[in-house]
Scaffold this active site. Structure first.
Site, mmCIF file in Angstrom:
data_model
loop_
_atom_site.group_PDB
_atom_site.id
_atom_site.type_symbol
_atom_site.label_atom_id
_atom_site.label_comp_id
_atom_site.label_asym_id
_atom_site.label_seq_id
_atom_site.Cartn_x
_atom_site.Cartn_y
_atom_site.Cartn_z
ATOM 1 C CB ALA A 22 -0.944 -0.013 1.201
ATOM 2 C CE LYS A 41 5.993 -1.719 13.385
ATOM 3 N NZ LYS A 41 5.013 -1.792 14.479
ATOM 4 C CB SER A 49 3.521 -6.391 1.204
ATOM 5 O OG SER A 49 2.459 -5.540 1.567
ATOM 6 C CD GLU A 119 -5.467 -18.151 -3.464
ATOM 7 O OE1 GLU A 119 -6.109 -17.197 -2.997
ATOM 8 O OE2 GLU A 119 -4.241 -18.253 -3.381
ATOM 9 C CG ASP A 227 2.397 0.516 15.351
ATOM 10 O OD1 ASP A 227 1.934 -0.352 16.109
ATOM 11 O OD2 ASP A 227 3.612 0.673 15.166
ATOM 12 C CG HIS A 248 -3.843 -19.966 7.708
ATOM 13 N ND1 HIS A 248 -3.503 -21.283 7.866
ATOM 14 C CD2 HIS A 248 -3.832 -19.732 6.373
ATOM 15 C CE1 HIS A 248 -3.290 -21.810 6.677
ATOM 16 N NE2 HIS A 248 -3.477 -20.888 5.753
ATOM 17 N NE ARG A 297 -8.206 -19.355 4.913
ATOM 18 C CZ ARG A 297 -7.355 -18.461 4.416
ATOM 19 N NH1 ARG A 297 -7.345 -17.227 4.878
ATOM 20 N NH2 ARG A 297 -6.508 -18.777 3.474
ATOM 21 C CG HIS A 358 -3.908 -15.251 7.618
ATOM 22 N ND1 HIS A 358 -2.541 -15.355 7.435
ATOM 23 C CD2 HIS A 358 -4.462 -15.339 6.374
ATOM 24 C CE1 HIS A 358 -2.290 -15.488 6.137
ATOM 25 N NE2 HIS A 358 -3.434 -15.470 5.482
ATOM 26 N NE ARG A 393 -7.664 -12.093 3.710
ATOM 27 C CZ ARG A 393 -6.551 -12.624 3.183
ATOM 28 N NH1 ARG A 393 -5.900 -11.981 2.248
ATOM 29 N NH2 ARG A 393 -6.078 -13.772 3.633
ATOM 30 C CG LEU A 399 -1.288 -9.046 -1.721
ATOM 31 C CD1 LEU A 399 -0.523 -10.120 -2.487
ATOM 32 C CD2 LEU A 399 -0.306 -8.194 -0.925
HETATM 33 C C1 LIG Z 1 1.767 -15.153 5.542
HETATM 34 C C2 LIG Z 1 0.817 -14.267 4.791
HETATM 35 C C3 LIG Z 1 0.367 -14.634 3.528
HETATM 36 C C4 LIG Z 1 -0.535 -13.805 2.828
HETATM 37 N N1 LIG Z 1 -0.911 -14.148 1.560
HETATM 38 C C5 LIG Z 1 -1.694 -13.297 0.846
HETATM 39 C C6 LIG Z 1 -2.005 -13.561 -0.517
HETATM 40 O O1 LIG Z 1 -1.561 -14.555 -1.096
HETATM 41 N N2 LIG Z 1 -2.807 -12.672 -1.167
HETATM 42 C C7 LIG Z 1 -3.319 -11.559 -0.577
HETATM 43 O O2 LIG Z 1 -4.050 -10.791 -1.227
HETATM 44 N N3 LIG Z 1 -3.014 -11.288 0.713
HETATM 45 C C8 LIG Z 1 -2.214 -12.107 1.422
HETATM 46 N N4 LIG Z 1 -1.901 -11.801 2.717
HETATM 47 C C9 LIG Z 1 -2.361 -10.517 3.275
HETATM 48 C C10 LIG Z 1 -1.525 -9.389 2.670
HETATM 49 O O3 LIG Z 1 -0.185 -9.790 2.591
HETATM 50 C C11 LIG Z 1 -1.608 -8.122 3.528
HETATM 51 O O4 LIG Z 1 -2.928 -7.819 3.812
HETATM 52 C C12 LIG Z 1 -0.981 -6.936 2.779
HETATM 53 O O5 LIG Z 1 0.332 -7.259 2.391
HETATM 54 C C13 LIG Z 1 -0.984 -5.694 3.649
HETATM 55 O O6 LIG Z 1 -0.213 -4.708 3.005
HETATM 56 P P1 LIG Z 1 -0.012 -3.303 3.700
HETATM 57 O O7 LIG Z 1 0.836 -2.498 2.782
HETATM 58 O O8 LIG Z 1 -1.313 -2.781 4.134
HETATM 59 O O9 LIG Z 1 0.782 -3.658 5.042
HETATM 60 P P2 LIG Z 1 2.217 -4.343 5.248
HETATM 61 O O10 LIG Z 1 2.724 -4.989 4.032
HETATM 62 O O11 LIG Z 1 2.107 -5.173 6.474
HETATM 63 O O12 LIG Z 1 3.137 -3.094 5.531
HETATM 64 C C14 LIG Z 1 2.979 -2.315 6.693
HETATM 65 C C15 LIG Z 1 4.172 -1.402 6.794
HETATM 66 O O13 LIG Z 1 3.967 -0.442 7.822
HETATM 67 C C16 LIG Z 1 5.137 -0.366 8.629
HETATM 68 N N5 LIG Z 1 4.729 0.115 9.953
HETATM 69 C C17 LIG Z 1 3.830 -0.436 10.810
HETATM 70 N N6 LIG Z 1 3.701 0.333 11.909
HETATM 71 C C18 LIG Z 1 4.537 1.396 11.737
HETATM 72 C C19 LIG Z 1 4.872 2.525 12.521
HETATM 73 N N7 LIG Z 1 4.348 2.740 13.738
HETATM 74 N N8 LIG Z 1 5.775 3.408 12.044
HETATM 75 C C20 LIG Z 1 6.360 3.213 10.834
HETATM 76 N N9 LIG Z 1 6.073 2.157 10.044
HETATM 77 C C21 LIG Z 1 5.180 1.258 10.488
HETATM 78 C C22 LIG Z 1 5.677 -1.771 8.599
HETATM 79 O O14 LIG Z 1 7.011 -1.817 9.014
HETATM 80 C C23 LIG Z 1 5.461 -2.106 7.130
HETATM 81 O O15 LIG Z 1 6.473 -1.522 6.343
HETATM 82 C C24 LIG Z 1 -1.005 -12.611 3.422
HETATM 83 C C25 LIG Z 1 -0.560 -12.254 4.689
HETATM 84 C C26 LIG Z 1 0.344 -13.056 5.371
HETATM 85 C C27 LIG Z 1 0.829 -12.626 6.721
#
Ligand SMILES: Cc1cc2nc3c(=O)[nH]c(=O)nc-3n(C[C@H](O)[C@H](O)[C@H](O)COP(=O)(O)OP(=O)(O)OC[C@H]3O[C@@H](n4cnc5c(N)ncnc54)[C@H](O)[C@@H]3O)c2cc1C
Length: 541
Positions: A22, A41, A49, A119, A227, A248, A297, A358, A393, A399
């Site tokens: 994101a 952080k 991600s 899926e 956070d 999960h 699940r 999860h 979800r 993603l």
């Molecule tokens: C094992 C696993 C498998 C998955 N498989 C899939 C899949 O196949 N397909 C799918 O669609 N989704 C999947 N998901 C879900 C998906 O990965 C996440 O929902 C998505 O990546 C979230 O992206 P994001 O950018 O919102 O957050 P994230 O990718 O979690 O990024 C959050 C960021 O914020 C930073 N951050 C957090 N708090 C702070 C703070 N206080 N100060 C500064 N930085 C901070 C973190 O360090 C990180 O850089 C999976 C999740 C997991 C855990």
């Protein structure tokens, strides 16, 4: 607390907190014209991600349709997905995939076309992927891009402490009559210097991911401490649907294995769930559902939770050892190798597993442009509640949600005339360090995650929720005291946020007098006739 206004050390057009899919997507959309800061952080690559395995859902196959993807999402969402938000994501999904391809993500192909997998819950093949490590490949490409984009300044190892709002600066509460409050910037802890730094900007985007770490067992990385949700709540934003935490069913249970998923395909290929020998060693899924191990699940996760609580177990077993070694190596090479490293030969013995938190379906309430209740403040990705996921979800929809809302929030910012840079106060650093702090923080952290698992996990009751609420209130008092008087550390900030998120989950669960989607209450086992999201309104900030 904040002192008088001083010139700010860091002044940008847009602040983005979080470097997952994101945050980095938004940075790339904004950088051509805006001065963008990305704060994260830990290292840029840390976050959920990079861990995503399966892939990204988008209608790309002949014979598939937007209607079908919308319908599948609404069915999974159990009556709580917002149809407009769902259609918005589904219709913008194909262009998000094209955008990633243009950036160079090497999606798996077959005969020169994108290879699409299918899926659970999807009525067609519509998951693009990079073998079984999609998230890592996407993150690698985006990180390469942001590193070479001039308009983006990266601040790794900077942890958001709190948002700065106009009402907090004026020392008064945000009241609806004054119009919406405005976000002017933020404070962040720079771990290299151990200082809290001030950032100012007319626009701030929270892209901080989910809150899986609030539970003892989670598939999420350590960064997932909610956070952004907690900071937005403190700044006066509404949050929604926090009771819907996706678990999960099978995460490897081993003292040296953290957050290792055992894919649901193991059950799909005949894996059987068994009680450990100490509890009889018998198969239990047929007692819970006629589909046994192939039930959805959330049903499997609930059954495992039931058996673990009934027998006082630390884990149950998933056994695929009846399959020949060659089959296991062909289908599950990574799981076989990882388990073998830990002394478990899955071709000969069962895999110890537990369900694990999860995905956080709820979050900061936003509109289709990622806007929150506070002007100038956006929330995107897992931190946000856009209305897409409802009460559950659909696989691979998260993603794509990150990308679609990164784009719409960026477009909203690009379309807004740039206001004067706000002047914000520096952080008051008169707090002292307390040697007692570390042990209290780690103790409270463990206690929180354990009672959230036991009382607010997969199966809930009124009594357990009340118990959790009482413990949360105690922890909040203790942590607030630390926060107000002592030097802040990342652990303290994360614990403060986790406890806040825990409170929001418990309050949302208490407010829902039915079982729906991912929320199951023994006191209200039936689903109500009408569905409404759970909206929590913050007290005047
Ligand atoms: C094992 C696993 C498998 C998955 N498989 C899939 C899949 O196949 N397909 C799918 O669609 N989704 C999947 N998901 C879900 C998906 O990965 C996440 O929902 C998505 O990546 C979230 O992206 P994001 O950018 O919102 O957050 P994230 O990718 O979690 O990024 C959050 C960021 O914020 C930073 N951050 C957090 N708090 C702070 C703070 N206080 N100060 C500064 N930085 C901070 C973190 O360090 C990180 O850089 C999976 C999740 C997991 C855990």
């Amino acid at each position: 607390m904040p002192t008088l206004p001083t010139p700010t050390p860091h002044d940008f057009d847009v602040l983005i907190v979080g470097s997952g899919l994101a945050g980095l997507s938004a940075a790339l959309h904004l950088a051509p014209t805006h001065r963008v800061a990305v704060l994260t952080k830990r290292a840029l690559s840390d976050g959920s991600s990079g861990w995503a395995q399966g892939g990204i859902a988008a209608v790309l196959a002949e014979g598939d349709s937007f209607e079908a993807h919308v319908d599948d999402t609404l069915v999974a969402g159990a009556g709580l997905s917002d149809p407009a938000a769902t259609r918005f994501v589904v219709e913008h999904a194909p262009e998000s995939i094209a955008w990633l391809q243009a950036l160079g993500v090497p999606f798996s192909q077959e005969d020169g076309e994108l290879h699409l997998t299918r899926e659970g819950g999807h009525s067609a093949r519509r998951i693009v992927h990079v073998t079984d490590a999609t998230g890592a490949a996407v993150q690698k490409t985006l990180i390469e891009q942001v590193r070479r984009t001039p308009g983006i300044t990266l601040f790794e190892h900077h942890t958001l402490v709190d948002l700065i709002t106009a009402s907090k600066m004026a020392g008064k509460s945000a009241h609806a009559a004054d119009g919406p409050d405005r976000c002017l910037g933020l404070y962040a802890l720079n771990e290299a210097t151990d200082e809290v730094v001030t950032f100012s900007a007319p626009h701030t985007i929270l892209a901080t991911g989910g809150a899986g770490k609030v539970y003892l067992y989670t598939t999420n990385p350590d960064t997932a401490t909610g956070d952004g949700i907690a900071a937005a709540w403190r700044a006066g934003c509404r949050v929604a649907n926090m009771e819907f935490i996706q678990f999960h069913p099978t995460c490897l249970y081993h003292p040296h294995a953290k957050s290792f998923l055992i894919t649901e395909a193991v059950r799909g290929e005949g894996g059987r769930l068994l009680l450990p020998e100490s509890a009889g060693g018998t198969r239990f899924m047929p007692l819970h559902d006629s589909r046994a191990e192939l039930a959805p699940r959330d049903v499997v996760a609930r059954a495992i939770d039931f058996e673990m609580k009934k027998h006082g177990l630390d884990c149950v077993h998933l056994d695929i050892s009846h399959q020949p070694l060659a089959f296991i190596l062909a289908h599950f090479p990574n799981i076989h190798a990882r388990c073998l490293e830990l002394g478990i030969d899955i071709a000969r013995q069962p895999i110890p597993v537990v369900p694990a938190a999860h995905y956080t379906c709820g979050g900061v309430l936003t509109d289709l442009d990622g806007r929150t209740d506070v002007a100038g403040l956006y929330a995107i990705g897992e931190t946000a509640c856009t209305g897409l996921h409802g009460a559950n979800r659909l696989a691979s929809n998260s993603l794509v949600e990150c990308m679609v809302f990164a784009r719409s929030a960026s477009h909203d910012i690009l379309a807004t005339p740039m206001p004067q840079p706000p002047e914000v106060p520096a952080w008051d650093d008169s707090r002292v360090t307390d040697a007692d702090e570390l042990v209290v923080i780690s103790h409270n952290w463990d206690e929180l995650r354990r009672f959230m698992w036991d009382y607010v996990g997969i199966v809930r009751t009124n009594k357990r929720l009340d118990r959790a609420a009482r413990r949360i209130a105690l922890l909040q008092g203790e942590i607030q005291d630390f926060y107000a008087h002592f030097h802040v550390t990342r652990d303290l900030l994360e614990l403060r946020n986790l406890v806040q998120v825990a409170e929001l989950i418990v309050r949302s669960a208490q407010a829902r007098h039915e079982s729906r989607g991912l929320h199951f209450s023994r006191d209200y086992p039936e689903m109500a006739a009408t569905a409404a999201p759970t909206l929590l309104i913050p007290p005047a900030a």
